[in-house]
Design a protein around this motif. Structure first.
Motif, mmCIF file in Angstrom:
data_model
loop_
_atom_site.group_PDB
_atom_site.id
_atom_site.type_symbol
_atom_site.label_atom_id
_atom_site.label_comp_id
_atom_site.label_asym_id
_atom_site.label_seq_id
_atom_site.Cartn_x
_atom_site.Cartn_y
_atom_site.Cartn_z
ATOM 1 N N PHE A 79 0.129 16.999 27.091
ATOM 2 C CA PHE A 79 0.693 17.385 25.794
ATOM 3 C C PHE A 79 1.242 18.807 25.843
ATOM 4 C CE2 PHE A 79 -2.580 14.272 24.406
ATOM 5 C CZ PHE A 79 -1.759 13.386 23.704
ATOM 6 N N ASN A 80 2.498 18.957 25.479
ATOM 7 C CA ASN A 80 3.049 20.250 25.089
ATOM 8 C C ASN A 80 3.251 20.215 23.583
ATOM 9 O OD1 ASN A 80 3.267 21.176 27.748
ATOM 10 N ND2 ASN A 80 5.355 20.408 27.960
ATOM 11 N N VAL A 81 3.315 21.383 22.973
ATOM 12 C CA VAL A 81 3.685 21.435 21.563
ATOM 13 C C VAL A 81 4.974 22.229 21.436
ATOM 14 C CG1 VAL A 81 2.148 23.417 21.110
ATOM 15 C CG2 VAL A 81 3.007 22.016 19.219
ATOM 16 N N PHE A 82 5.955 21.623 20.800
ATOM 17 C CA PHE A 82 7.269 22.191 20.560
ATOM 18 C C PHE A 82 7.188 22.990 19.261
ATOM 19 C CE2 PHE A 82 11.990 20.641 19.970
ATOM 20 C CZ PHE A 82 12.401 21.946 19.737
ATOM 21 N N LEU A 83 7.233 24.319 19.380
ATOM 22 C CA LEU A 83 7.137 25.200 18.212
ATOM 23 C C LEU A 83 8.533 25.465 17.670
ATOM 24 C CD1 LEU A 83 4.482 27.756 19.525
ATOM 25 C CD2 LEU A 83 4.115 25.632 18.255
ATOM 26 N N PHE A 84 8.728 25.119 16.394
ATOM 27 C CA PHE A 84 10.049 25.247 15.782
ATOM 28 C C PHE A 84 9.881 25.629 14.325
ATOM 29 C CE2 PHE A 84 13.796 23.327 13.640
ATOM 30 C CZ PHE A 84 14.797 24.020 14.308
ATOM 31 N N ASP A 110 3.976 9.604 30.052
ATOM 32 C CA ASP A 110 2.859 10.239 30.751
ATOM 33 C C ASP A 110 2.183 11.268 29.851
ATOM 34 O OD1 ASP A 110 3.295 8.929 33.298
ATOM 35 O OD2 ASP A 110 5.087 10.180 33.481
ATOM 36 N N GLY A 111 2.711 11.419 28.678
ATOM 37 C CA GLY A 111 2.219 12.374 27.700
ATOM 38 C C GLY A 111 3.297 12.562 26.656
ATOM 39 N N PHE A 112 3.162 13.594 25.835
ATOM 40 C CA PHE A 112 4.094 13.768 24.726
ATOM 41 C C PHE A 112 4.396 15.242 24.491
ATOM 42 C CE2 PHE A 112 2.065 9.698 24.040
ATOM 43 C CZ PHE A 112 3.117 8.883 23.645
ATOM 44 N N ASN A 113 5.578 15.489 23.979
ATOM 45 C CA ASN A 113 5.990 16.796 23.508
ATOM 46 C C ASN A 113 5.806 16.787 21.991
ATOM 47 O OD1 ASN A 113 7.054 19.408 23.819
ATOM 48 N ND2 ASN A 113 9.142 18.707 23.490
ATOM 49 N N LEU A 114 4.683 17.317 21.530
ATOM 50 C CA LEU A 114 4.331 17.234 20.115
ATOM 51 C C LEU A 114 5.324 18.013 19.264
ATOM 52 C CD1 LEU A 114 0.490 17.842 20.464
ATOM 53 C CD2 LEU A 114 1.671 15.636 20.277
ATOM 54 N N MET A 115 5.712 17.421 18.134
ATOM 55 C CA MET A 115 6.665 18.031 17.211
ATOM 56 C C MET A 115 6.058 17.993 15.811
ATOM 57 S SD MET A 115 10.040 16.168 18.833
ATOM 58 C CE MET A 115 11.228 17.055 17.839
ATOM 59 N N PRO A 116 5.101 18.868 15.517
ATOM 60 C CA PRO A 116 4.423 18.812 14.214
ATOM 61 C C PRO A 116 5.410 18.943 13.063
ATOM 62 C CG PRO A 116 3.280 20.300 15.718
ATOM 63 C CD PRO A 116 4.583 19.956 16.355
ATOM 64 N N PRO A 117 5.300 18.092 12.056
ATOM 65 C CA PRO A 117 6.226 18.194 10.929
ATOM 66 C C PRO A 117 6.054 19.487 10.150
ATOM 67 C CG PRO A 117 4.520 16.564 10.477
ATOM 68 C CD PRO A 117 4.383 16.951 11.907
ATOM 69 N N THR A 118 4.839 20.036 10.142
ATOM 70 C CA THR A 118 4.575 21.325 9.520
ATOM 71 C C THR A 118 3.753 22.174 10.485
ATOM 72 O OG1 THR A 118 2.539 20.537 8.469
ATOM 73 C CG2 THR A 118 4.579 20.381 7.171
ATOM 74 N N LEU A 119 3.947 23.483 10.398
ATOM 75 C CA LEU A 119 3.175 24.426 11.201
ATOM 76 C C LEU A 119 2.635 25.527 10.291
ATOM 77 C CD1 LEU A 119 5.527 24.816 14.311
ATOM 78 C CD2 LEU A 119 3.225 23.826 14.337
ATOM 79 N N PRO A 120 1.364 25.861 10.432
ATOM 80 C CA PRO A 120 0.430 25.431 11.485
ATOM 81 C C PRO A 120 -0.326 24.136 11.190
ATOM 82 C CG PRO A 120 -0.598 27.126 10.155
ATOM 83 C CD PRO A 120 0.799 26.974 9.613
ATOM 84 N N GLU A 121 -0.207 23.582 9.969
ATOM 85 C CA GLU A 121 -1.080 22.481 9.549
ATOM 86 C C GLU A 121 -0.978 21.270 10.478
ATOM 87 O OE1 GLU A 121 0.299 24.836 5.969
ATOM 88 O OE2 GLU A 121 1.252 23.854 7.689
ATOM 89 N N GLY A 122 0.234 20.864 10.836
ATOM 90 C CA GLY A 122 0.398 19.670 11.661
ATOM 91 C C GLY A 122 -0.223 19.818 13.034
ATOM 92 N N LEU A 123 -0.126 21.026 13.609
ATOM 93 C CA LEU A 123 -0.769 21.269 14.905
ATOM 94 C C LEU A 123 -2.280 21.289 14.760
ATOM 95 C CD1 LEU A 123 -0.666 21.946 17.903
ATOM 96 C CD2 LEU A 123 -0.294 24.352 17.285
ATOM 97 N N ASP A 124 -2.778 21.931 13.717
ATOM 98 C CA ASP A 124 -4.230 21.937 13.464
ATOM 99 C C ASP A 124 -4.773 20.514 13.359
ATOM 100 O OD1 ASP A 124 -4.491 24.718 13.427
ATOM 101 O OD2 ASP A 124 -4.103 24.851 11.275
ATOM 102 N N ASP A 125 -4.077 19.664 12.602
ATOM 103 C CA ASP A 125 -4.541 18.291 12.417
ATOM 104 C C ASP A 125 -4.637 17.551 13.746
ATOM 105 O OD1 ASP A 125 -4.739 18.617 9.686
ATOM 106 O OD2 ASP A 125 -2.796 17.702 9.251
ATOM 107 N N PHE A 126 -3.639 17.736 14.606
ATOM 108 C CA PHE A 126 -3.647 17.027 15.886
ATOM 109 C C PHE A 126 -4.751 17.557 16.789
ATOM 110 C CE2 PHE A 126 -2.342 15.674 20.076
ATOM 111 C CZ PHE A 126 -1.810 14.420 19.851
#
Length: 435
Positions: free
Chosen positions: A10-15, A384-400
């Motif tokens: 997992f990577n997280v795409f910060l946008f 093989d994994g995912f590039n996470l794209m949280p709909p909201t930040l920081p909440e969406g990343l926290d939830d995951f």
């Protein structure tokens, strides 16, 4: 003997403050903090707490659609240098364009950041796509697609040659002798179609040998470039069938290129996580309801290169040209065609599908439901994994991180702690030998 379970990456795409185009409009959003480095440092620390492989920044070179919300704010290399000091293990991946960059400058920046972070850097190579970006770099418009990819290939070759211009172990810094052995530091002497570089690099060989090369190849040339050079690949896939088609094609191309390494493929993933599926769908609907129609149509026009301002919102989407006749960025366009084929949506429904991440896989539900779907993709040649794209930040990343990651750990699908210190080690990649 039972085969070991496939482990996820997992990577997280910060946008901005989230990938949903209405995220910044929410009363609780932190949009005012986009110029505050501590906002990003906290996000990276959350990713590290979740033992994610890395954080990732895309990059853009034009200020467009400013009324519709944040796009690009702080420059990624500068930002990641600060984030490296606020973290210890999580990888740091930045986008640099081969169309606008030069090999020496790129190699020097990335090697420096690899030292600053003690070997945690990745380079997402892009060829860029929009004419307003080109006009900020001395072009009248973007160069032709084939030319951009030829330049990208040469860029990779020269950057890697510059990283290899120093032998490992140099400089020896012998106070009673030489700082560095000149015979172990060699000029590159590259004179190509797009670049002339003498070298050697001013920075010794990076801690990882080469920072990890990411690429997102969607077109024919993009897939070939990714298959020959990429060490990890970002992908766009709306559903598992399209993900499988891409996954199997890229794995075949990697093998045909004579490479025996395992190249992780990581589709984008948007998740809405809650205690019940109904609550998760309510999260999604709340964001969709705040989506301005005019700006959503503008986004769609960019993706399909057509004026759709006169299309009826509650009628089926008009027939679009086939992929082979489309001259713009093909990956996102192919995804839009897939959504239309799969769901036959109205225009209004299509805008909702594209609101968060522009058509990437979207999973809505409980941690258990989302973990089920992630496992299904892992076990069926889709990812093989995912590039996470949280709909909201920081909440969406926290939830995951707080709910989905523990569920995957319980199932033996994700590590409970880092096993190494570098991004290469997180991804299971070997350190390259000097060429």
């Amino acid at each position: 003997m039972t085969a070991p379970l496939k482990q996820a990456h997992f990577n997280v795409f910060l946008f901005g403050v989230g990938h949903h185009r209405a995220a910044w409009r929410q009363p609780h959003s932190q949009v005012e903090r986009l110029g505050d480095v501590s906002f990003y440092e906290a996000l990276a620390q959350t990713a590290e707490r979740g033992r994610l492989d890395g954080v990732f920044f895309a990059d853009g070179h034009a200020a467009i659609e400013l009324s519709d919300g944040p796009r690009w704010f702080l420059e990624p290399i500068t930002l990641l240098s600060a984030m490296a000091r606020a973290t210890e293990r999580v990888g740091l991946i930045t986008t640099i364009s081969s169309t606008f960059g030069t090999p020496f400058h790129t190699a020097r920046q990335l090697a420096s950041l690899d030292y600053i972070s003690h070997g945690r850097v990745g380079w997402n190579l892009v060829t860029s796509m929009f004419d307003p970006e080109a006009r900020n770099h001395g072009y009248d418009k973007m160069p032709p697609h084939a030319e951009r990819y030829a330049r990208a290939e040469e860029m990779i070759q020269v950057v890697e040659a510059l990283w290899d211009s120093w032998d490992d172990g140099e400089p020896k810094m012998d106070r009673n002798g030489w700082y560095a052995n000149a015979e172990r530091v060699r000029a590159v002497q590259h004179h190509g179609r797009f670049f002339d570089t003498e070298g050697p690099l001013t920075v010794p060989r990076p801690p990882q040998g080469h920072p990890v090369l990411f690429q997102a190849g969607a077109s024919e040339q993009g897939r070939e470039l990714a298959a020959r050079y990429a060490e990890a690949i970002y992908a766009v896939a709306w559903d598992i069938e399209s993900a499988q088609h891409y996954y199997r094609d890229i794995k075949r191309r990697v093998s045909a290129a004579g490479r025996t390494v395992d190249v992780p493929i990581m589709p984008g993933l948007v998740t809405y996580v809650a205690a019940t599926e109904a609550e998760a769908r309510q999260q999604q609907q709340q964001l969709d309801d705040a989506l301005p129609v005019a700006s959503s149509l503008s986004q769609l026009e960019v993706f399909i290169e057509q004026d759709c301002s006169q299309w009826a919102l509650d009628a089926p989407v008009p027939t679009l040209p086939p992929l082979e006749e489309f001259n713009g960025p093909k990956g996102r366009y192919a995804t839009i065609l897939r959504i239309i084929e799969d769901e036959q949506p109205t225009l209004r429904q299509l805008l909702g599908r594209l609101a968060a991440g522009g058509g990437h896989c979207t999973m809505v539900g409980t941690p258990e439901q989302i973990a089920d779907r992630i496992e299904h993709w892992l076990d069926n040649d889709a990812a093989d994994g995912f590039n996470l794209m949280p709909p909201t930040l920081p909440e969406g990343l926290d939830d995951f991180v707080d709910h989905v990651i523990p569920e995957l750990q319980r199932r033996g699908r994700f590590r409970s702690d880092y096993q190494g210190t570098t991004l290469r080690e997180h991804l299971g990649l070997e350190r390259p030998t000097r060429r």
